[in-house]
Design a protein around this motif. Structure first.
Motif, PDB file in Angstrom:
ATOM      1  N   UNK A  89       0.845  -1.367   0.158  1.00  0.00           N
ATOM      2  CA  UNK A  89       0.063  -0.059  -0.031  1.00  0.00           C
ATOM      3  C   UNK A  89       0.770   1.374   0.008  1.00  0.00           C
ATOM      4  N   UNK A  90       0.249   2.151  -0.481  1.00  0.00           N
ATOM      5  CA  UNK A  90       1.125   3.562  -0.283  1.00  0.00           C
ATOM      6  C   UNK A  90       0.045   4.595  -0.455  1.00  0.00           C
ATOM      7  N   UNK A  91       0.431   5.910   0.100  1.00  0.00           N
ATOM      8  CA  UNK A  91      -0.401   7.054   0.337  1.00  0.00           C
ATOM      9  C   UNK A  91      -0.247   8.081  -0.393  1.00  0.00           C
ATOM     10  N   UNK A  92      -1.321   8.609  -1.059  1.00  0.00           N
ATOM     11  CA  UNK A  92      -1.119   9.926  -1.765  1.00  0.00           C
ATOM     12  C   UNK A  92      -1.759  11.137  -1.042  1.00  0.00           C
ATOM     13  N   UNK A  93      -0.825  12.209  -0.966  1.00  0.00           N
ATOM     14  CA  UNK A  93      -1.292  13.096  -0.058  1.00  0.00           C
ATOM     15  C   UNK A  93      -1.265  14.527  -0.761  1.00  0.00           C
TER      16      UNK A  93
END
Length: 512
Positions: free
Chosen positions: A472-476
């Motif tokens: 998983x990864x986070x876009x911010x």
């Protein structure tokens, strides 16, 4: 250095005849039970192009409707008509089968795809009018051959037939006499994946507003594999699609990880850009013919249309920080390790809570989660339930257990932090990434701050391991944009222009 999401492309191809002739469920049925009632009834359940345009999830996929708007429409959707039926959307398009067969031929560099000359003449102008198709691609479309030649190749030379409205209009020839990896069937699968990837690349480049020569690296993360008997699955889809798309400054490679591959590839792309190795990387994937009509038996049994008639594709442009586009936070990566195990709580912990804990965040600090965005209209009649909703229930339950969510708020977690699934069941295509285009829009508009993309995969399908997989990864929000109050890209451009104008006025007043 930060990496940001500059733009996305999402495409669908209507492939009704490929459902009948190339989907694994149907091809297997013809072998084991050629006179089955299912095969007899199937053609009656095939949708027209007009029907797939009017299907709500398809319009969401290309960006004409949002996931929130879809959530307001009562399920099922297959018995309703969407009021927005444009074949073109903000992210891409829905291509009819006729155009796609011509594009497949244009993507073939070994003279394996032959089309009937009358078919080419009837539809060539239609492809040329497509806004993402340029002269370089049209120059690759051949005039076609006699129908008798195609009939001979299919009947006597083991070629894979290409059909339109159940009429033989072309074929894909085998690329080797005895190598099963280069059989006509495999070449057909691979050319479909390549052609739909080309569509995705062209859409993403256009939407990102970049020049083709800016692209330095391409990562393909589809589920197909190309190679011969000496290097089965060796690749390279990425560079072959980049060639047809005209990305002349790009090199590339393939990333394979079953359904989790798109998330793996996005992390790799972000890391390549953040490291300074490349300025612009595109993650792309074409679709999968094997999964067409995969749940067709259940759909036909329940007198529903066969909704797995769409080949999917996507592409995401990742570039160096531009100060405004959403950034990929490489400190917030989740991973299902070898020792994680397959228990649901362990899986969600490894992908969701572990990266949050490392960064001092709670489950509720993520505005939206995008796990497996499978369309429930397809999966529920087949007995698989609502896949996205099942994921949200697990995440919410873990939040309650951790004391980050009141038990009374369990029912509100999915509507607030989740999404209603809309992606076609093309394996890797639904795996988190369909939301990236919408996430970019919503983050830049200031509606959201953080979005987590979750990719999960079943490695045991390859019979090499029993392990599960996931990352998983986070876009911010871009920290540069956040520093100036989360203003829009246009506002920032205006601020820069005004500053330059004021600076020039100051120089003039000083006589410089």
């Amino acid at each position: 250095m930060k990496s940001v999401i500059k733009g996305t492309g999402y495409i669908l191809v209507h492939a009704p005849d490929m459902v009948l002739h190339n989907g694994t469920t149907q091809t297997t049925e013809r072998i084991v039970n050629p006179e089955s009632e299912y095969l007899k009834q199937l053609p009656k359940h095939i949708r027209s192009f007009e029907q797939v345009l009017a299907y709500y999830p398809n319009q969401v996929y290309i960006g004409n409707l949002t996931p929130d708007e879809l959530a307001e429409v009562p399920q099922p959707w297959c018995d309703k008509e969407c009021p927005k039926t444009d074949r073109y959307g903000q992210f891409g398009q829905i291509m009819p089968q006729e155009e796609f067969l011509l594009l497949m031929q244009a993507c073939d560099v070994f003279d394996l795809v032959l089309l009937d000359k009358d078919f080419v003449a009837a539809h060539k102008e239609q492809l040329a009018a497509n806004p993402i198709i340029d002269e370089s691609i049209m120059a690759r479309v051949k005039d076609g051959v006699e129908a008798s030649e195609i009939e001979h190749l299919v009947k006597d030379e083991h070629s894979e037939g290409l059909y339109n409205h159940d009429k033989l209009v072309g074929c894909v020839k085998r690329a080797h006499d005895i190598d099963t990896n280069l059989s006509a069937h495999v070449m057909h699968e691979n050319l479909v994946s390549k052609a739909s990837s080309v569509m995705s690349l062209l859409s993403a480049v256009k939407n990102a507003g970049i020049e083709k020569d800016e692209v330095e690296y391409v990562i393909d993360c589809a589920e197909e594999a190309c190679g011969d008997m000496n290097q089965r699955g060796g690749g390279n889809f990425a560079k072959s699609a980049a060639e047809i798309a005209g990305l002349m400054s790009a090199t590339g490679s393939d990333a394979r990880g079953f359904c989790a591959a798109p998330a793996h590839a996005m992390i790799e792309a972000a890391a390549l850009v953040a490291s300074g190795a490349y300025k612009t990387v595109i993650v792309t994937a074409g679709g999968c013919t094997a999964k067409l009509g995969m749940n067709g038996k259940d759909h036909v049994k329940k007198d529903l249309p066969v909704m797995e008639d769409m080949i999917g594709g996507f592409a995401v442009v990742v570039t160096r920080d531009d100060g405004v586009s959403p950034e990929i936070n490489l400190d917030l990566l989740g991973r299902h390790c070898v020792g994680t195990g397959s228990a649901p709580q362990a899986v969600i912990s490894s992908l969701v809570t572990d990266p949050l804990d490392r960064n001092g965040l709670k489950i509720t600090d993520i505005d939206k989660y995008s796990p497996e965005m499978q369309n429930p209209d397809i999966t529920k009649p087949a007995g698989a339930g609502d896949v996205p909703l099942a994921n949200y229930k697990m995440i919410a339950a873990l939040a309650v257990k951790r004391g980050e969510l009141e038990k009374a708020e369990l029912a509100n977690f999915a509507p607030k932090h989740g999404l209603t699934g809309w992606a076609p069941t093309q394996g890797h295509i639904p795996s988190g990434v369909p939301y990236i285009g919408f996430a970019r829009n919503d983050i830049m508009a200031g509606k959201l701050k953080r979005v987590m993309i979750i990719g999960k995969g079943s490695l045991f399908l390859g019979r090499m391991t029993n392990l599960f997989d996931g990352v998983s990864f986070v876009i911010q929000t871009n920290s540069g944009a956040e520093a100036v109050g989360g203003v829009s890209e246009e506002e920032i451009k205006g601020m820069i222009a005004k500053a330059m104008k004021d600076f020039a006025a100051t120089l003039m007043s000083q006589g410089e």
